[in-house]
Design a protein around this motif. Structure first.
Motif, PDB file in Angstrom:
ATOM      1  N   PHE B  15       0.845  -1.199   0.000  1.00  0.00           N
ATOM      2  CA  PHE B  15       0.000   0.000   0.000  1.00  0.00           C
ATOM      3  C   PHE B  15       0.875   1.241   0.000  1.00  0.00           C
ATOM      4  O   PHE B  15       1.883   1.287   0.703  1.00  0.00           O
ATOM      5  N   LEU B  19       4.065   0.401   2.412  1.00  0.00           N
ATOM      6  CA  LEU B  19       3.488  -0.440   3.454  1.00  0.00           C
ATOM      7  C   LEU B  19       3.247  -1.847   2.892  1.00  0.00           C
ATOM      8  O   LEU B  19       2.339  -2.051   2.098  1.00  0.00           O
ATOM      9  N   ALA B  21       1.752  -4.998   3.119  1.00  0.00           N
ATOM     10  CA  ALA B  21       0.692  -5.623   3.911  1.00  0.00           C
ATOM     11  C   ALA B  21       0.728  -7.141   3.761  1.00  0.00           C
ATOM     12  O   ALA B  21       0.498  -7.878   4.707  1.00  0.00           O
ATOM     13  N   PRO B  40      -2.264 -12.062  14.003  1.00  0.00           N
ATOM     14  CA  PRO B  40      -2.649 -10.899  14.822  1.00  0.00           C
ATOM     15  C   PRO B  40      -3.186  -9.759  13.965  1.00  0.00           C
ATOM     16  O   PRO B  40      -3.173  -9.834  12.738  1.00  0.00           O
ATOM     17  N   ASN B  41      -3.634  -8.703  14.609  1.00  0.00           N
ATOM     18  CA  ASN B  41      -4.138  -7.513  13.894  1.00  0.00           C
ATOM     19  C   ASN B  41      -3.120  -6.996  12.901  1.00  0.00           C
ATOM     20  O   ASN B  41      -1.927  -6.926  13.215  1.00  0.00           O
ATOM     21  N   GLY B  42      -3.593  -6.656  11.736  1.00  0.00           N
ATOM     22  CA  GLY B  42      -2.705  -6.050  10.752  1.00  0.00           C
ATOM     23  C   GLY B  42      -1.743  -7.030  10.112  1.00  0.00           C
ATOM     24  O   GLY B  42      -0.808  -6.642   9.422  1.00  0.00           O
ATOM     25  N   ALA B  43      -1.975  -8.336  10.313  1.00  0.00           N
ATOM     26  CA  ALA B  43      -1.062  -9.333   9.751  1.00  0.00           C
ATOM     27  C   ALA B  43      -1.182  -9.389   8.233  1.00  0.00           C
ATOM     28  O   ALA B  43      -0.248  -9.805   7.550  1.00  0.00           O
ATOM     29  N   GLY B  44      -2.328  -8.997   7.729  1.00  0.00           N
ATOM     30  CA  GLY B  44      -2.513  -9.044   6.282  1.00  0.00           C
ATOM     31  C   GLY B  44      -3.540 -10.075   5.850  1.00  0.00           C
ATOM     32  O   GLY B  44      -3.648 -10.389   4.666  1.00  0.00           O
ATOM     33  N   LYS B  45      -4.329 -10.557   6.773  1.00  0.00           N
ATOM     34  CA  LYS B  45      -5.332 -11.586   6.438  1.00  0.00           C
ATOM     35  C   LYS B  45      -6.406 -11.022   5.512  1.00  0.00           C
ATOM     36  O   LYS B  45      -6.695 -11.577   4.463  1.00  0.00           O
ATOM     37  N   THR B  46      -6.980  -9.899   5.932  1.00  0.00           N
ATOM     38  CA  THR B  46      -8.043  -9.311   5.118  1.00  0.00           C
ATOM     39  C   THR B  46      -7.516  -8.882   3.761  1.00  0.00           C
ATOM     40  O   THR B  46      -8.174  -9.075   2.739  1.00  0.00           O
ATOM     41  N   THR B  47      -6.312  -8.316   3.746  1.00  0.00           N
ATOM     42  CA  THR B  47      -5.728  -7.899   2.473  1.00  0.00           C
ATOM     43  C   THR B  47      -5.576  -9.102   1.541  1.00  0.00           C
ATOM     44  O   THR B  47      -5.868  -9.017   0.348  1.00  0.00           O
ATOM     45  N   GLN B  86     -15.313  -9.067   6.461  1.00  0.00           N
ATOM     46  CA  GLN B  86     -15.109  -8.832   7.891  1.00  0.00           C
ATOM     47  C   GLN B  86     -16.133  -7.831   8.434  1.00  0.00           C
ATOM     48  O   GLN B  86     -16.658  -8.007   9.516  1.00  0.00           O
ATOM     49  N   GLU B 163     -13.229 -13.564   9.236  1.00  0.00           N
ATOM     50  CA  GLU B 163     -13.656 -13.474  10.637  1.00  0.00           C
ATOM     51  C   GLU B 163     -15.156 -13.666  10.790  1.00  0.00           C
ATOM     52  O   GLU B 163     -15.867 -12.768  11.247  1.00  0.00           O
ATOM     53  N   ARG B 319      -8.911  -6.680  19.881  1.00  0.00           N
ATOM     54  CA  ARG B 319      -9.842  -6.982  18.815  1.00  0.00           C
ATOM     55  C   ARG B 319     -11.276  -6.636  19.198  1.00  0.00           C
ATOM     56  O   ARG B 319     -12.014  -6.027  18.443  1.00  0.00           O
TER      57      ARG B 319
HETATM   58  N1  ATP Z   1      -6.687   0.392   2.036  1.00  0.00           N
HETATM   59  C1  ATP Z   1      -5.556   0.391   2.733  1.00  0.00           C
HETATM   60  N2  ATP Z   1      -4.670   1.398   2.577  1.00  0.00           N
HETATM   61  C2  ATP Z   1      -3.520   1.414   3.253  1.00  0.00           C
HETATM   62  N3  ATP Z   1      -3.148   0.466   4.125  1.00  0.00           N
HETATM   63  C3  ATP Z   1      -3.971  -0.578   4.330  1.00  0.00           C
HETATM   64  C4  ATP Z   1      -5.226  -0.657   3.638  1.00  0.00           C
HETATM   65  N4  ATP Z   1      -5.850  -1.797   4.033  1.00  0.00           N
HETATM   66  C5  ATP Z   1      -5.025  -2.376   4.932  1.00  0.00           C
HETATM   67  N5  ATP Z   1      -3.896  -1.663   5.117  1.00  0.00           N
HETATM   68  C6  ATP Z   1      -2.770  -2.020   5.983  1.00  0.00           C
HETATM   69  O1  ATP Z   1      -2.338  -3.306   5.652  1.00  0.00           O
HETATM   70  C7  ATP Z   1      -1.991  -4.039   6.806  1.00  0.00           C
HETATM   71  C8  ATP Z   1      -2.760  -5.345   6.827  1.00  0.00           C
HETATM   72  O2  ATP Z   1      -4.114  -5.074   7.047  1.00  0.00           O
HETATM   73  P1  ATP Z   1      -5.226  -6.212   7.050  1.00  0.00           P
HETATM   74  O3  ATP Z   1      -6.529  -5.552   7.151  1.00  0.00           O
HETATM   75  O4  ATP Z   1      -4.981  -7.128   5.924  1.00  0.00           O
HETATM   76  O5  ATP Z   1      -4.917  -6.976   8.395  1.00  0.00           O
HETATM   77  P2  ATP Z   1      -5.729  -8.132   9.100  1.00  0.00           P
HETATM   78  O6  ATP Z   1      -4.805  -9.252   9.292  1.00  0.00           O
HETATM   79  O7  ATP Z   1      -6.977  -8.414   8.387  1.00  0.00           O
HETATM   80  O8  ATP Z   1      -6.046  -7.434  10.472  1.00  0.00           O
HETATM   81  P3  ATP Z   1      -7.318  -7.587  11.391  1.00  0.00           P
HETATM   82  O9  ATP Z   1      -7.069  -8.821  12.157  1.00  0.00           O
HETATM   83  O10 ATP Z   1      -7.260  -6.381  12.253  1.00  0.00           O
HETATM   84  O11 ATP Z   1      -8.515  -7.637  10.547  1.00  0.00           O
HETATM   85  C9  ATP Z   1      -2.279  -3.128   7.977  1.00  0.00           C
HETATM   86  O12 ATP Z   1      -1.067  -2.569   8.387  1.00  0.00           O
HETATM   87  C10 ATP Z   1      -3.192  -2.087   7.435  1.00  0.00           C
HETATM   88  O13 ATP Z   1      -2.970  -0.865   8.074  1.00  0.00           O
END
Ligand code: ATP
Ligand code: MG
Lengths: 321, 334
Positions: B15, B19, B21, B40-47, B86, B163, B319
């Motif tokens: 990103f 960044l 992700a 954990p949070n921000g690991a990149g699962k949703t991405t 999510q 999730e 969370r």
């Molecule tokens: N649209 C975006 N623009 C910039 N950065 C992003 C964007 N979406 C996610 N990120 C960053 O990418 C990283 C991974 O985010 P992601 O949502 O994939 O984490 P996650 O594992 O799903 O976390 P969570 O458990 O909190 O849902 C984070 O650091 C987040 O800040």
């Protein structure tokens, strides 16, 4: 390529998605008459308060010249045709009477030369149809920002609905709303006494709707495209506020372009608002000038096509990060 | 041999140019498998999920679903998959039923089909009673189930669940697990899910990838993962007061022994089910008597701690507060 698909052609599926998205917003809009009322309120206030009070025609009417006491006019006899001896005296009262009539004729003609019609209220009332269309179209970008914020856009993006259809559903929605709201403004204008030209007939209504439709398609394509990546509705409000005023005042919506300085006239000449407003006036209060009307519609059609193609291309390209 | 349904190859998302992700992850998911992404949070699962469901474009790498490339053949992919995101995505002003039909329309499913499917799904997910209520009156659990219904309306072959039980109470969570299990058993659906509940991953997933800072740290079945950090824990108590510490230490598969009571021992060893009986026999052979024995498997919590250096509990705490904040935010908006 084997895809599990339902027994209907792809274009039908696309249309189904497009209409589902459009209907969703129309349904919500119809359920909230307050929003509709708020939207038409501003043009109506302009029309009633400004249109009725700025009665430019009245300035030149007979009443304006009442009680002007002119002195008797003495003309040397040799100046008149055929020449006579001595002085001719015309009493002031007769002069006043004649000038009253003369000026009100001149005034009316001048108004007609400038505005194309001797009645400013009618002129402005039609301009207000443009105003409501501009408002409705520029605000169409807001809804995509809300969809993004509320997560709905995510869902739509994960379904097979083509990206351009997402934009186009909002554009169509804006066009339909514009037509509906214009009808309200127009109806009120009629009640308040718009003077139609003799060439007006109900068939002209189709042309009016076509002009509104084309303009709205073009302008809302632009504004939805601007909002494709936006996540803040505050930005959208700012953009709308910044653009509607100039769009209105660099056109013939309030005043004829012929009174403007050259640079403003140039802008007005490319401003599509001028073409929509002129088309609307040709179809209602002017005695219709067909070649000019055709030019108006050509311009509006070009505006609608080019901007909606641009918008859909941008949606296709930029709706995915 | 089941075929690979999801193939992910060095998938990367950066990103804003810096960044990272998701950082070159690769994995495959077989047909009918439930695969979990844990982190954990921000690991990149949703991405990762967002890229696979074609909502985000990968910066690098590639992936395919049922053989279709997620970038080049995105529209085919979209047709074949179901997505349960999510966050809540339903339209609050519409009823549950209207939402499902709307989703059906977006997939281009003929109305007569989608109406039937919608009723089936509402029944399946226990939402029939609320079908004509506006979504704004739904509870969190009902909303989740509605999201699930929308994700299933096109009868997908592959389902993505981000999730699915976040912020739900224990009963609702158990109910959703039940639905997921039925989906796999009855429809042989391939499922990729993310979760931060260890119990959930353990219970539902055939295989798990633990992901941290955008990288896959370790991957395998829950059993394999637990075994990989070694050692089940066996606690034995003997009748006699003899010290058997050294004696047990010498057994080859024993990793570590601690004396925890007068005659109680904590033994860490591999493959507890097999090796614990051998320990009993060994003690008996030495002329001693076992009076008490318990076998504990290591939990995924320990696996998580070992591989990410963080306890999942800390994460769970933040969370839940995140979830509350999201809900508050939503309320504030309208
Ligand atoms: N649209 C975006 N623009 C910039 N950065 C992003 C964007 N979406 C996610 N990120 C960053 O990418 C990283 C991974 O985010 P992601 O949502 O994939 O984490 P996650 O594992 O799903 O976390 P969570 O458990 O909190 O849902 C984070 O650091 C987040 O800040
Ligand atoms: Mg996430």
């Amino acid at each position: 390529m084997k895809i599990e698909s339902y027994s209907q052609p792809v274009f039908k599926s696309i249309l189904q998605g497009l209409f589902a998205l459009m209907n969703r917003e129309l349904k919500k809009w119809i359920k909230e008459p307050i929003i509709l009322l708020m939207a038409v309120l501003q043009p109506i206030m302009w029309m009633v308060l400004f249109g009725k009070s700025m009665n430019i025609g009245a300035i030149f009417s007979a009443n304006t010249f009442k009680n002007i006491n002119l002195p008797d006019l003495k003309i040397p006899g040799e100046l008149v045709n055929p020449p006579i001896d001595g002085l001719i005296t015309i009493p002031g009262s007769i002069l006043s009477e004649n000038i009253e009539n003369l000026l009100s004729i001149i005034g009316g003609q001048a108004l007609e030369n400038v505005f194309g019609i001797s009645d400013y209220f009618s002129y402005l009332a039609v301009g207000m149809i443009s105003m409501i269309t501009i408002f409705t179209s520029t605000f169409s970008g807001m809804s995509i920002v809300w969809d993004r914020r509320l997560g709905f856009l995510y869902k739509v993006l994960s379904t097979p609905v083509p990206r351009p259809a997402i934009l186009f559903s909002k554009v169509l929605n804006a066009a339909i709303r514009s037509i509906f709201q214009s009808t309200i403004v127009f109806g009120l204008a009629i009640l308040l006494g718009v003077r139609f030209s003799p060439s007006f007939s109900l068939i002209n209504l189709l042309g009016i709707y076509l002009a509104i439709f084309l303009f709205s398609i073009g302008l809302s394509s632009l504004f939805v495209a601007l909002a494709l990546r936006s996540t803040r509705h505050e930005t959208q409000i700012a953009v709308v506020n910044l653009t509607t005023m100039p769009l209105m005042f660099t056109s013939n919506a309030f005043f004829p372009t012929s009174l403007m300085p050259d640079w403003l006239q140039t802008i007005a000449k490319i401003n599509p608002v001028s073409y929509m407003t002129d088309a609307l006036r040709q179809l209602t209060i002017y005695s219709m000038d067909v070649p000019i009307l055709l030019l108006d519609f050509t311009y509006l059609a070009l505006f609608a096509t080019s901007l909606s193609v641009l918008g859909m291309t941008l949606a296709w390209r930029f709706l995915v990060r | 041999m089941a075929k690979d349904v999801i193939i992910v190859d060095n998938l990367t998302k950066i990103f804003d140019k810096n960044l990272v992700a998701v950082d070159h992850i690769s994995f495959t998911v077989k047909e009918g498998e439930v695969f979990g992404l844990l982190g954990p949070n921000g690991a990149g699962k949703t991405t990762t999920i967002n890229m696979l469901v074609t909502v985000l474009k990968p910066t690098e790498g590639r992936a395919s679903i049922l053989g279709y490339d997620i970038v080049k053949q995105a529209s085919i992919v979209r047709r074949l998959i179901g997505v349960v995101p999510q966050d809540y995505t339903a339209d609050e002003d519409l009823t549950g039923y209207e939402n499902i039909i709307l989703c059906g329309d977006l997939y281009g499913i003929p109305r007569e089909v989608s109406k039937k499917t919608a009723l089936e799904l509402l029944e399946f997910l226990g939402l029939m009673k609320f079908k004509d209520k506006k979504v704004e009156t739904y509870s969190g659990g009902m909303r989740r189930r509605l999201e699930l219904a929308c994700g299933l309306v096109n009868k997908p072959k592959v389902l993505f669940l981000d999730e699915p039980t976040l912020g739900l109470d224990v009963q609702t969570r158990a109910a959703i697990w039940e639905y997921i299990k039925r989906l796999r058993e009855e429809y042989n659906m391939t499922i990729l899910m993310t979760t931060h509940y260890m119990e959930e991953a353990d219970n539902l997933c055939d295989r798990i990838a633990i992901i941290d800072h955008g990288k896959i740290v370790v991957m395998g079945s829950p059993e394999e993962l637990k075994n990989s950090i070694g050692s089940d824990v066996v606690e034995v108590e003997i009748k006699e007061k003899d010290d058997i510490l050294d004696m047990i230490q010498k057994i080859e598969y024993v990793k570590d022994v601690k004396k925890v009571g007068e005659s109680s021992y904590l033994i860490r060893l591999e493959n507890g089910e097999r090796t614990a009986p051998e320990i009993i026999e060994f003690i008996r052979d030495s002329g001693l008597h076992v009076v008490k024995l318990s076998l504990r498997k290591p939990s995924l919590d320990e696996v998580f701690l070992t591989y990410t250096g963080r306890a999942i509990r800390d994460i769970e705490e933040s969370r839940e507060s995140l979830m509350t904040r999201r809900i508050l935010l939503r309320r504030a908006r309208g």
